[in-house]
Design a protein around this motif. Structure first.
Motif, short mmCIF file in Angstrom:
data_model
loop_
_atom_site.label_atom_id
_atom_site.label_comp_id
_atom_site.label_asym_id
_atom_site.label_seq_id
_atom_site.Cartn_x
_atom_site.Cartn_y
_atom_site.Cartn_z
N ILE A 171 -3.83 5.08 0.28
CA ILE A 171 -4.47 5.03 -1.04
C ILE A 171 -3.42 4.69 -2.09
O ILE A 171 -3.60 3.82 -2.94
CB ILE A 171 -5.14 6.38 -1.39
N ARG A 172 -2.28 5.38 -1.99
CA ARG A 172 -1.20 5.17 -2.95
C ARG A 172 -0.68 3.73 -2.91
O ARG A 172 -0.46 3.11 -3.94
CB ARG A 172 -0.05 6.15 -2.64
N GLU A 173 -0.54 3.21 -1.70
CA GLU A 173 0.12 1.90 -1.56
C GLU A 173 -0.84 0.72 -1.65
O GLU A 173 -0.43 -0.38 -2.04
CB GLU A 173 0.87 1.86 -0.22
N VAL A 174 -2.08 0.92 -1.25
CA VAL A 174 -3.00 -0.22 -1.18
C VAL A 174 -4.08 -0.19 -2.26
O VAL A 174 -4.36 -1.20 -2.90
CB VAL A 174 -3.67 -0.29 0.22
N ILE A 202 -4.38 2.04 -5.11
CA ILE A 202 -3.91 2.26 -6.49
C ILE A 202 -3.45 0.96 -7.16
O ILE A 202 -3.81 0.71 -8.32
CB ILE A 202 -2.78 3.34 -6.51
N PRO A 203 -2.69 0.10 -6.47
CA PRO A 203 -2.30 -1.16 -7.12
C PRO A 203 -3.50 -2.00 -7.56
O PRO A 203 -3.44 -2.68 -8.59
CB PRO A 203 -1.50 -1.89 -6.02
N GLU A 204 -4.60 -1.93 -6.80
CA GLU A 204 -5.83 -2.63 -7.21
C GLU A 204 -6.40 -2.02 -8.49
O GLU A 204 -6.84 -2.72 -9.39
CB GLU A 204 -6.89 -2.52 -6.09
N PHE A 205 -6.37 -0.69 -8.54
CA PHE A 205 -6.90 0.02 -9.72
C PHE A 205 -6.10 -0.32 -10.97
O PHE A 205 -6.62 -0.29 -12.08
CB PHE A 205 -6.86 1.54 -9.49
N LYS A 206 -4.82 -0.62 -10.79
CA LYS A 206 -3.96 -0.87 -11.96
C LYS A 206 -4.41 -2.10 -12.72
O LYS A 206 -4.04 -2.28 -13.88
CB LYS A 206 -2.51 -1.00 -11.52
N LYS A 207 -5.21 -2.94 -12.07
CA LYS A 207 -5.70 -4.14 -12.77
C LYS A 207 -6.87 -3.82 -13.69
O LYS A 207 -7.33 -4.67 -14.43
CB LYS A 207 -6.16 -5.18 -11.73
N GLN A 208 -7.39 -2.58 -13.57
CA GLN A 208 -8.60 -2.23 -14.32
C GLN A 208 -8.29 -1.30 -15.49
O GLN A 208 -7.37 -0.49 -15.40
CB GLN A 208 -9.59 -1.49 -13.40
N VAL A 247 -10.44 -2.27 4.77
CA VAL A 247 -9.21 -2.34 3.99
C VAL A 247 -8.08 -1.77 4.86
O VAL A 247 -7.03 -2.38 5.02
CB VAL A 247 -9.33 -1.55 2.68
N ALA A 248 -8.34 -0.62 5.44
CA ALA A 248 -7.40 -0.01 6.39
C ALA A 248 -8.24 0.69 7.45
O ALA A 248 -8.70 1.80 7.24
CB ALA A 248 -6.48 0.97 5.67
N GLU A 249 -8.46 0.00 8.55
CA GLU A 249 -9.37 0.47 9.60
C GLU A 249 -8.98 1.86 10.09
O GLU A 249 -9.80 2.76 10.21
CB GLU A 249 -9.37 -0.54 10.75
N ILE A 260 -10.68 3.25 5.34
CA ILE A 260 -10.88 2.82 3.96
C ILE A 260 -11.60 1.47 3.99
O ILE A 260 -11.13 0.53 4.63
CB ILE A 260 -9.54 2.70 3.20
N TYR A 261 -12.76 1.42 3.35
CA TYR A 261 -13.57 0.21 3.34
C TYR A 261 -13.78 -0.24 1.91
O TYR A 261 -13.54 0.49 0.96
CB TYR A 261 -14.93 0.47 3.99
#
Lengths: 207, 283
Positions: free
Chosen positions: B89-92, B94-100, B264-266, B270-271
């Motif tokens: 969650i931290r590595e994959v 959260i970086p996506e969330f930072k765009k929002q 996202v990470a089988e 995480i989907y």
């Protein structure tokens, strides 16, 4: 041991319905891997029963146990999945940090309720739920271990008409678990490891 | 299957029916093996002799029902349970969330709250807590109150600290709580953007436009039909591209809605909800 009967099996015979026993559950703890390996290696790839292995292990463990058992087994070995249908000829390994249960329709279910006998998965939990589903079609095996897990469950298996096998305490790396099982469950067989695999093969042919 | 066994199973089903009609909690579509185990446990703990005696008692004694309800809803969890999951969650994610500009997270079946505070810590450490809202829901008021209080037994903090570090935590975990007698009280700054509410996945409806739904080790207790209904609820509650996080033994792969999610990470379960699937587009 009479192996001819098994090697002569046709594909049509490879249906669990013809067999008295349907499922074998092996519970082990301390020293378990070394005890389970020779048992599995004695079973053929097309073994007509399902085998479920419940071993105490660390909660964050990787798939080392599954890989080690797969290496020493001719049967297909995999970690049990939630809602997965239990099939003949497959060795299912209980996942770490979950209790494993059996549903009436012969599928696995899981639970993260607290540890039982300081263990999750607990052998008692699997034995008890499987005894309810399979009754006299169930074989419970208790191997080496340094606690008492499995003894009450093995008793439930006996009460439901199933068969109980315990590793001879003197030949176990840790004798507590076999001793507890013998005291509580009055097993049908108490055997050293090298005789358990051949016995399971013999049980396969019982109709 | 012998007759006694069969009658007992019928009696257990009747108890679930009675609970539903009297109290509205619907356990009828739960996986049976675990439910029976817990009902039997309550039976041996009480002075009751038979399952039908227990049925009478729970219909006429609200306090007894409340204790049974706690048995029926499993409430065992820990902070940063499955550290590799929270690391992902931290590595994959959260970086996506930072765009929002703003993040909405739903912890469905949050139990006593350990995972909510884990998420809150992750958001805080990435400078996103102030622009986040965390919805924490459970069907059980007792555990929801526990979650709200943010008070945990101090002896658990050792394990939680180990989990936190394995999950990639770099700060001092002790900075997130105050020790008082036997308790660890979570920092108020972690609580202020959490909204606690009662929600039942079996009987209640959609939560809108979530960026992430965490529902870990809840669906394992449901039968396949109920799982499917809840997956539909999650799908409708997620914005396209929103993340769905399940427990390590749960999967959306075999559900009717698997096509609406991508991996996202089988391994960490995480989907991500895909946009409008092509087959549903009207051309």
């Amino acid at each position: 041991m009479n192996n001819t009967e098994i090697t002569q099996k046709s594909d049509n015979n490879y249906i669990t319905k013809n067999h008295k026993y349907k499922v074998i559950i092996i519970g082990a703890s301390t020293g378990g891997l070394k005890a389970i390996q020779p048992i599995l290696s004695a079973l053929p790839a097309e073994f007509a029963l399902s085998v479920i292995v419940v071993m105490h292990r660390h909660k964050d463990t990787d798939s080392y146990l599954e890989r080690s058992l797969d290496d020493s087994s001719k049967m297909h070995v995999k970690q049990a999945d939630e809602k997965e249908e239990i099939k003949a000829g497959v060795v299912y390994v209980a996942p770490p940090n979950y209790h494993l249960l059996i549903e009436d329709d012969g599928t696995f279910s899981m639970s993260v309720e607290g540890e039982v006998n300081y263990a999750r998965p607990s052998i008692d939990v699997v034995f008890e739920s499987a005894a309810e589903v399979y009754g006299e079609g169930l074989v419970g095996v208790i191997l080496t271990g340094a606690n008492k897990d499995g003894s009450l469950g093995l008793k439930k298996i006996k009460e439901a008409g199933g068969l109980a096998i315990v590793q001879t305490p003197e030949t176990s790396e840790a004798a507590d678990m076999p001793r507890a099982a013998m005291a509580v469950a009055r097993p049908d067989y108490v055997l050293p490891i090298e005789k358990i695999g051949p016995l399971l093969r013999k049980l396969e042919s019982e109709g | 299957m012998d007759k006694t066994n069969e009658s007992e199973k019928i009696e257990f089903d009747l108890i679930l029916q009675a609970i539903y009609q009297k109290y509205g909690y619907d356990f009828r579509d739960y996986a049976k093996a675990s439910i029976r185990r817990r009902l039997r446990y309550r039976l041996t703990q009480s002075n009751l002799k038979t399952i039908s005696e227990m049925q009478h008692k729970l219909l006429n004694d609200k306090e007894f029902f409340d204790s049974l309800l706690l048995d029926l809803t499993i409430n065992v969890t820990e902070m940063f349970r499955d550290p590799s999951f929270f690391k992902t969650i931290r590595e994959v994610v959260i970086p996506e969330f930072k765009k929002q500009p703003f993040i909405k997270v739903w912890h469905a079946g949050c139990s006593s709250g350990e995972e909510i505070y884990s998420t809150a810590i992750l958001l805080k450490e990435n400078g996103m807590y102030e622009s986040s809202l965390i919805y924490a829901t459970d069907t059980n008021e007792v555990v929801l109150d526990k979650a709200k209080s943010g008070i945990f037994p101090i002896e658990k903090m050792k394990d939680f600290t180990v989990n936190y570090r394995k999950a990639g935590g770099l700060a001092s975990f002790a900075d997130y709580y105050t020790a008082k007698y036997d308790s660890a009280i979570m920092d108020n700054s972690l609580k202020k953007n959490i909204v606690f509410s009662n929600h039942n996945l079996v009987t209640d409806g959609v939560f809108g436009e979530m960026d992430m739904i965490m529902c870990r080790n809840v669906l394992i207790y449901f039968n396949r039909e109920l799982q499917d209904r809840v997956f539909r609820l999650f799908m409708d509650s997620l914005r396209p591209g929103g993340f769905l996080c399940l427990g390590s033994k749960e999967t959306i792969r075999f559900s009717s809605y698997s096509d609406n999610f991508e991996n996202v990470a089988e391994k960490e379960k995480i989907y991500r909800r895909v946009g409008v699937p092509l087959k549903n587009l009207k051309i």
